[in-house]
Design a protein around this motif. Sequence first.
Motif, PDB file in Angstrom:
ATOM      1  N   THR A 180      24.191  42.586  45.158  1.00  0.00           N
ATOM      2  CA  THR A 180      25.402  42.737  44.350  1.00  0.00           C
ATOM      3  C   THR A 180      25.150  43.662  43.168  1.00  0.00           C
ATOM      4  OG1 THR A 180      26.175  40.535  44.966  1.00  0.00           O
ATOM      5  CG2 THR A 180      27.101  41.504  42.965  1.00  0.00           C
TER       6      THR A 180
ATOM      7  N   TYR B  79      34.765  37.771  43.479  1.00  0.00           N
ATOM      8  CA  TYR B  79      34.324  38.820  44.394  1.00  0.00           C
ATOM      9  C   TYR B  79      33.073  39.516  43.887  1.00  0.00           C
ATOM     10  CZ  TYR B  79      39.037  38.071  46.189  1.00  0.00           C
ATOM     11  OH  TYR B  79      40.170  37.508  46.702  1.00  0.00           O
TER      12      TYR B  79
ATOM     13  N   TYR C 296      30.502  42.944  44.633  1.00  0.00           N
ATOM     14  CA  TYR C 296      30.553  44.279  45.229  1.00  0.00           C
ATOM     15  C   TYR C 296      29.155  44.886  45.323  1.00  0.00           C
ATOM     16  CZ  TYR C 296      35.543  43.820  44.527  1.00  0.00           C
ATOM     17  OH  TYR C 296      36.832  43.367  44.578  1.00  0.00           O
TER      18      TYR C 296
ATOM     19  N   ASP D 162      34.365  49.654  48.396  1.00  0.00           N
ATOM     20  CA  ASP D 162      35.116  48.401  48.351  1.00  0.00           C
ATOM     21  C   ASP D 162      35.744  48.175  46.982  1.00  0.00           C
ATOM     22  OD1 ASP D 162      34.630  47.702  50.959  1.00  0.00           O
ATOM     23  OD2 ASP D 162      33.128  46.171  50.522  1.00  0.00           O
ATOM     24  N   ALA D 163      34.987  48.464  45.933  1.00  0.00           N
ATOM     25  CA  ALA D 163      35.518  48.269  44.579  1.00  0.00           C
ATOM     26  C   ALA D 163      36.721  49.164  44.330  1.00  0.00           C
ATOM     27  CB  ALA D 163      34.421  48.545  43.552  1.00  0.00           C
TER      28      ALA D 163
ATOM     29  N   ASP E 299      39.736  47.808  46.462  1.00  0.00           N
ATOM     30  CA  ASP E 299      40.271  46.587  45.867  1.00  0.00           C
ATOM     31  C   ASP E 299      41.002  46.873  44.560  1.00  0.00           C
ATOM     32  OD1 ASP E 299      39.548  44.977  47.928  1.00  0.00           O
ATOM     33  OD2 ASP E 299      37.922  43.947  46.899  1.00  0.00           O
TER      34      ASP E 299
ATOM     35  N   THR F 162      37.621  44.631  52.855  1.00  0.00           N
ATOM     36  CA  THR F 162      36.988  44.574  51.538  1.00  0.00           C
ATOM     37  C   THR F 162      36.856  43.110  51.108  1.00  0.00           C
ATOM     38  OG1 THR F 162      39.069  44.593  50.303  1.00  0.00           O
ATOM     39  CG2 THR F 162      38.143  46.747  50.947  1.00  0.00           C
TER      40      THR F 162
END
Length: 335
Positions: A221, A228, A230, A235-236, A239, A290
């Motif tokens: 991470t 959540y 990441y 993905d960040a 999202d 995601t």
Amino acid sequence: MSMARGDAFSLVALALFILLAANPTSVESIGVCYGMLGNDLPSRSDAVKLYQSKGIRAMRIYGPDRDTFNALKGTGIELIVDVPNDVLPSLANDASAATSWVRNNILAYDGVSFKYIAVGNELMGNDANNILGAMSKIWDAICSAGRCGQIKVSTAVRFDVLANTYPPSNTVFGASHMGPIVNFLKNTGNPLLVNVYPYFSYAGNQGQIRLDYALFTASGTVVNDGQYKYNNLFDAMVDSVYYALEKAGGSSVGVVVSESGWPSAGGAATTVDNARTYNQNLINHVGNGTPKRRGNLETYIFAMFNENQKTGDETERHFGLFYPNKSPVYSINFN
């Protein structure tokens, strides 16, 4: 011959396994943008054959192109076609012009699998004023032709329409034109098309963003945001879009990543190996969605070919998966 229940279940499970193996998630999730800004590119028909030979089932082009449409007929390759930015003012103020555009560039080509019409690409500021009017008139024309819901109508936006993107849950739309667009998409059931480039975020913020985080190669991470976690920037960023949509009243609006990629030359961290790493990991990743929105995330890699007539920074000419002679810039597996 009678069959035991366990044997029947095993056969069903085997059939399902074979079906999934023949139709891997990554292939269903991935398309490739077909830019044409080059004087050494293959013919449209040869380009389409290359898509077919690699099992690429979706394409984006940046304006109507008769030769591409004709080459796509009967292939089943799904298509995003853009309404070019300079056409939007005429469509926004004239329903008959939008009807003619749809008739001439969509309805005239039976056998082409049109999926989305992107009304403008990356427009900001005053240039964005005509997006909503053009979108609504194109949508009306599509519906009047009996294709309502079969062909989606949206616009492709750049990540700059967002503000306060760290962490993702803080994100809102910073561009004033986005609120009415989100409302239109919600009311019509159309998704938002977003161009998402971890490369540009990394290149502009190398002191703050780790390369492995941008390339999907971080071992753990990197960013915690509430429930959540990441481990990759893509993905960040996606999202962040979902959070902004929710805050604008568009929690039901889907997202399609209409461009993403990594250049192989011309700038910071633009090696062939990094480009291969990013795009292969992208292909392998997007079928899972995601952290905030699990499931298939439809994504289009930019781009099919290096384009020697693109303007701007040198990197712009080196996003291709293939050279114009159709040889690969690097090995990549779409399956």
